[in-house]
Design an enzyme around this catalytic site. Structure first.
Site, short mmCIF file in Angstrom:
data_model
loop_
_atom_site.label_atom_id
_atom_site.label_comp_id
_atom_site.label_asym_id
_atom_site.label_seq_id
_atom_site.Cartn_x
_atom_site.Cartn_y
_atom_site.Cartn_z
N ARG A 1 -53.58 -10.39 76.44
CA ARG A 1 -54.41 -9.23 76.10
C ARG A 1 -54.25 -8.90 74.62
O ARG A 1 -53.12 -8.81 74.13
CB ARG A 1 -53.99 -8.01 76.94
CG ARG A 1 -54.97 -6.87 76.85
CD ARG A 1 -54.51 -5.68 77.67
NE ARG A 1 -53.71 -4.78 76.87
CZ ARG A 1 -52.98 -3.77 77.35
NH1 ARG A 1 -52.93 -3.56 78.66
NH2 ARG A 1 -52.31 -2.98 76.54
N HIS B 1 -58.44 1.54 84.42
CA HIS B 1 -58.50 0.29 85.16
C HIS B 1 -57.26 0.11 86.01
O HIS B 1 -56.24 0.78 85.82
CB HIS B 1 -58.69 -0.91 84.21
CG HIS B 1 -57.60 -1.06 83.21
ND1 HIS B 1 -57.47 -0.27 82.10
CD2 HIS B 1 -56.55 -1.92 83.16
CE1 HIS B 1 -56.42 -0.63 81.40
NE2 HIS B 1 -55.83 -1.64 82.03
N ASP C 1 -55.00 2.32 78.85
CA ASP C 1 -53.89 1.66 78.17
C ASP C 1 -53.20 2.56 77.14
O ASP C 1 -53.86 3.15 76.27
CB ASP C 1 -54.37 0.37 77.48
CG ASP C 1 -54.65 -0.72 78.51
OD1 ASP C 1 -53.96 -0.75 79.54
OD2 ASP C 1 -55.58 -1.51 78.28
N HIS D 1 -54.82 3.49 85.16
CA HIS D 1 -54.38 3.98 83.86
C HIS D 1 -55.40 3.68 82.78
O HIS D 1 -56.31 2.86 82.97
CB HIS D 1 -53.03 3.36 83.47
CG HIS D 1 -53.12 1.87 83.25
ND1 HIS D 1 -53.29 0.96 84.27
CD2 HIS D 1 -53.07 1.12 82.11
CE1 HIS D 1 -53.34 -0.26 83.79
NE2 HIS D 1 -53.20 -0.19 82.47
C1 SIN Z 1 -53.71 -4.38 82.15
O1 SIN Z 1 -54.01 -4.60 80.98
O2 SIN Z 1 -53.45 -3.25 82.56
C2 SIN Z 1 -53.74 -5.54 83.12
C3 SIN Z 1 -55.09 -5.72 83.68
C4 SIN Z 1 -55.22 -6.97 84.51
O3 SIN Z 1 -54.28 -7.77 84.54
O4 SIN Z 1 -56.27 -7.16 85.10
#
Ligand code: SIN
Length: 293
Positions: A284, A269, A122, A120
């Site tokens: 995050r 990612h 974000d 995805h």
């Molecule tokens: C995310 O922000 O999608 C999670 C990425 C991760 O935990 O590596």
């Protein structure tokens, strides 16, 4: 860029622009196409303009950048994010107490799910999706818990000229409903009445680099507009498969107190939850972005 299929050399040829040396950072590329580890910077400090310019440049040139051995308080993490713009508040996920802009990223032996397990970009369902995400992982499992990143510049450039022409001017629906409804129920978080939904160009032009990037993803994109439903489903499936080609990817192996900063405008990612029953935990900070064009 050129794409060759069959026995005529690589499927995708990446022609990087010549890059001037950096003065305040070290750059260690993970692949020629995407990702670089950055050295020589302490993200907890107030950064000088010269170093901030070089971090901006490193992000533009590598699409995702990594910093190891950082020690950030929540306030320092938020302050680093604010260097890049206003902060985005996630429409569904839990956040640290008193810090709505600090999203909790955690999976342990009792977790029913982990964040970001599918490919995805974000919150692409937002009308103005986040420009970038800055993930600080403090606690790592003994091994595993890597994050994969894929260059949507490379994905776009490797499409056939006929496919590029077909997608030109096309828009797609990105729907938060499919991603978020019920997702955080097990953490005691009630659903919102509605989640964001937006229509975005299938190919977007990056406002900083001017490069074109494929902008559909399996997590949020539900429908290509202007074509019949069955055609939309088939082409979307093809584009998502194509975007997930390992040729366009790098894979980051976390160590405790590392930071990944990715550009959601040109990167997808996916996080690997292969470490159960161990714990992986951090926060995050997400930087607000513009309406894709
Ligand atoms: C995310 O922000 O999608 C999670 C990425 C991760 O935990 O590596």
């Amino acid at each position: 860029m050129s794409v060759l299929r069959g026995n005529n050399g690589p499927r995708y040829r990446h022609n990087p622009d010549a890059s001037a040396p950096y003065e305040t950072l070290t750059i260690d590329k993970l692949t020629p196409i995407i990702g670089a580890e950055i050295g020589g910077v302490d993200l907890s400090a107030a950064l000088a303009n010269r170093q901030m310019d070089e971090i901006h440049r490193a992000l533009a040139e590598n699409a995702v950048i990594f910093f190891r051995d950082q020690h950030l308080t929540p306030e320092q993490h938020l302050a680093f994010g604010r260097n890049f713009g206003a902060l985005h508040i996630h429409p569904a996920a839990p956040h640290a107490p008193g810090h709505p802009e600090l999203m909790i990223i955690r999976a342990d032996k009792d977790s029913p799910r982990a964040n970001g397990e599918g490919w995805h970009s974000d919150v692409s369902c937002d009308p103005e999706p986040p420009m970038g995400s800055i993930l600080y992982i403090e606690q790592c499992p003994p091994n595993g818990g890597d994050t994969l990143f894929a260059s949507m510049y490379a994905a776009y450039e490797a499409l056939s000229d006929r496919m590029k022409a077909y997608l030109d001017g096309m828009t797609a629906v990105h729907d938060g409903e499919v991603a978020y409804r019920g997702t955080y129920k097990d953490l005691g978080i009630a659903d919102k009445a509605v989640y964001p939904r937006a229509e975005h160009p299938v190919v977007r032009t990056h406002p900083v680099t001017g490069r074109k990037a494929l902008y559909v993803n399996r997590g949020f994109t539900t429908r290509l507009l202007g074509v019949p439903r069955d055609e939309s489903a088939a082409i979307l499936e093809y584009l998502c498969d194509h975007a997930e080609d390992p040729l366009f990817q790098c894979r980051f192996r976390w160590t405790g107190n590392a930071v990944a900063f990715w550009d959601n405008r040109c990167v997808q990612h996916r996080a690997m939850w292969d470490y159960w029953p161990h714990t992986r935990s951090g926060f995050r900070v997400t930087v607000a972005g513009d309406r894709p064009v």
